[in-house]
Scaffold this active site. Structure first.
Site, PDB file in Angstrom:
ATOM      1  N   LYS A  98      13.655   6.297  -5.705  1.00 44.18           N
ATOM      2  CA  LYS A  98      13.543   6.487  -4.259  1.00 44.18           C
ATOM      3  C   LYS A  98      14.901   6.941  -3.713  1.00 44.18           C
ATOM      4  CE  LYS A  98       9.727   3.397  -3.226  1.00 44.18           C
ATOM      5  NZ  LYS A  98       9.259   3.303  -4.619  1.00 44.18           N
ATOM      6  N   ASP A 132      10.360   9.706  -6.240  1.00 41.32           N
ATOM      7  CA  ASP A 132       9.288   9.193  -5.399  1.00 41.32           C
ATOM      8  C   ASP A 132       9.335   9.864  -4.029  1.00 41.32           C
ATOM      9  OD1 ASP A 132       7.993   7.394  -7.071  1.00 41.32           O
ATOM     10  OD2 ASP A 132       9.360   5.757  -6.599  1.00 41.32           O
ATOM     11  N   GLN A 161       2.047  13.612  -1.691  1.00 36.45           N
ATOM     12  CA  GLN A 161       1.112  12.627  -1.148  1.00 36.45           C
ATOM     13  C   GLN A 161      -0.054  13.350  -0.489  1.00 36.45           C
ATOM     14  OE1 GLN A 161       4.348  11.259   1.260  1.00 36.45           O
ATOM     15  NE2 GLN A 161       4.367   9.249   0.303  1.00 36.45           N
ATOM     16  N   ARG A 182       3.586  14.536  -9.650  1.00 34.24           N
ATOM     17  CA  ARG A 182       2.706  13.382  -9.469  1.00 34.24           C
ATOM     18  C   ARG A 182       1.963  13.540  -8.136  1.00 34.24           C
ATOM     19  NH1 ARG A 182       5.961   8.280  -8.644  1.00 34.24           N
ATOM     20  NH2 ARG A 182       6.282   8.381 -10.906  1.00 34.24           N
ATOM     21  N   LYS A 185      -2.109   9.305  -3.259  1.00 32.38           N
ATOM     22  CA  LYS A 185      -2.738   9.376  -1.942  1.00 32.38           C
ATOM     23  C   LYS A 185      -1.724   9.212  -0.821  1.00 32.38           C
ATOM     24  CE  LYS A 185      -7.416   8.004  -3.218  1.00 32.38           C
ATOM     25  NZ  LYS A 185      -8.551   7.105  -2.922  1.00 32.38           N
ATOM     26  N   GLY A 186      -0.730   8.350  -1.014  1.00 31.97           N
ATOM     27  CA  GLY A 186       0.267   8.096   0.021  1.00 31.97           C
ATOM     28  C   GLY A 186       0.139   6.695   0.577  1.00 31.97           C
ATOM     29  N   ALA A 187       1.269   6.010   0.754  1.00 28.44           N
ATOM     30  CA  ALA A 187       1.238   4.598   1.144  1.00 28.44           C
ATOM     31  C   ALA A 187       2.211   4.285   2.273  1.00 28.44           C
ATOM     32  CB  ALA A 187       1.553   3.725  -0.062  1.00 28.44           C
ATOM     33  N   THR A 224      -3.994   7.681  -9.478  1.00 24.91           N
ATOM     34  CA  THR A 224      -5.125   7.144  -8.723  1.00 24.91           C
ATOM     35  C   THR A 224      -5.801   6.050  -9.524  1.00 24.91           C
ATOM     36  OG1 THR A 224      -7.232   7.676  -7.641  1.00 24.91           O
ATOM     37  CG2 THR A 224      -6.710   8.905  -9.647  1.00 24.91           C
ATOM     38  N   HIS A 225      -6.401   5.085  -8.800  1.00 26.93           N
ATOM     39  CA  HIS A 225      -7.208   4.051  -9.438  1.00 26.93           C
ATOM     40  C   HIS A 225      -8.689   4.267  -9.145  1.00 26.93           C
ATOM     41  CE1 HIS A 225      -3.248   2.248  -8.325  1.00 26.93           C
ATOM     42  NE2 HIS A 225      -3.269   1.956  -9.600  1.00 26.93           N
TER      43      HIS A 225
END
Length: 306
Positions: A98, A132, A161, A182, A185-187, A224-225
């Site tokens: 980061k 990241d 993202q 990578r 989705k984004g958090a 992704t999960h």
């Protein structure tokens, strides 16, 4: 609305104190965070790689406004990479970084130089670095730093993202040969003019981005999960005649471990994102926001202990 509140709370000092002191927190944190030390990170890495999985390691910490703390983060990554090299894990484990932990918020040039030092240590350890992506306000700066790093370290990974409205455009720009990207989705919280708000919109954007990356010449890293998105990724791999080693799946430590092992057992490249360190609060809150079941359990437990 609750998800947005959690994302805002991830940067709230008052909420942080409440969460950090709650008795239930420690057990929940251990589900998502490998531990507080580099020894903990190495143990988790050895266990996962021993089961046929790949790993990316994140030294927790972000949003620093202090050059001394940024320097401490660099040293922590260099130590981690030295330990990975010594354990012979460089070909199975990389690091995720980061840039706000390296001073990006107050000195972009300092963050770039700090990132160069970590990339140099990664090269010496026979591994790579992925940058990241963080809050939407850092996107342009992060992409500038990525561009500069790739001059000397072309294997530096990018993160896009899917919840950002410009994500498909970013993917198209990065889908070139040798480019590691990578897709997640984004958090982070973001305004409506910058990001999609609904799960359906974000999922559709993820699929559009995945199509661009899988049809491109780069190396997609699909984080992704979601079982449906994993199935679509497999179909796109067939459609684009991609060999298993030409892309990878990524999932977070502690989330769907059986699925991680299933994919690896089928011959897929499956990488686990392993975070560790003392500065776990922001990371933990974003994981709660992503998983309603975890969030509900945590809030009920928190209320019963207060």
């Amino acid at each position: 609305m609750l998800r947005q509140a959690l994302l805002v709370a991830s940067r709230s000092g008052g909420v942080r104190k409440l969460v950090e002191t709650a008795p239930i927190t420690r057990g929940m944190v251990h589900r998502f965070v490998a531990g507080g030390s580099v020894d903990d990170a190495l143990r988790a890495t050895e266990e996962l790689t021993g089961e046929g999985l790949l790993v990316t390691l994140d030294v927790l910490g972000e949003d620093t406004l202090d050059a001394g703390q940024a320097e401490a983060t660099v040293k922590a990554y260099v130590e981690l990479l030295d330990r990975l090299a010594g354990a012979g894990l460089g070909t199975r484990a990389e690091v995720s970084l980061k840039l706000t932990a390296l001073g990006q918020a107050f000195d972009e040039d300092l963050a770039l130089e700090n990132a160069r030092r970590i990339c140099t240590a990664a090269r010496q350890a026979s591994t790579t670095v992925t940058l990241d992506m963080e809050d939407h306000t850092t996107v342009d700066s992060t992409l500038r730093i990525l561009h500069e790093l790739r001059r000397d370290f072309p294997d530096t990974g990018a993160v896009i993202q899917a919840y950002l409205r410009r994500s498909e455009e970013y993917c198209a720009e990065l889908a070139y040969e040798g480019s590691r990207v990578r897709l997640c989705k984004g958090a982070y919280a973001a305004p409506e003019d910058v990001a999609f708000g609904s799960k359906d919109e974000i999922d559709k954007s993820y699929v559009r981005c995945m199509k661009v990356l899988m049809a491109g010449k780069g190396y997609p890293m699909l984080a992704t999960h979601d079982p449906r998105l994993i199935d679509i990724a497999g179909a796109l791999a067939v459609l684009n005649e991609r060999e298993p080693e030409s892309f990878e799946y990524q999932m977070l430590y502690g989330i769907r471990p059986q699925e991680q092992r299933r994919l690896a057992g089928q011959g897929a490249q499956m990488r686990v994102y392993v975070a560790y360190g003392q500065e776990w609060y922001g990371y933990f809150m974003r994981r709660l926001a992503e998983r309603p079941a975890n969030l509900g359990f945590f809030l009920r437990s928190l209320a019963s202990k207060s």
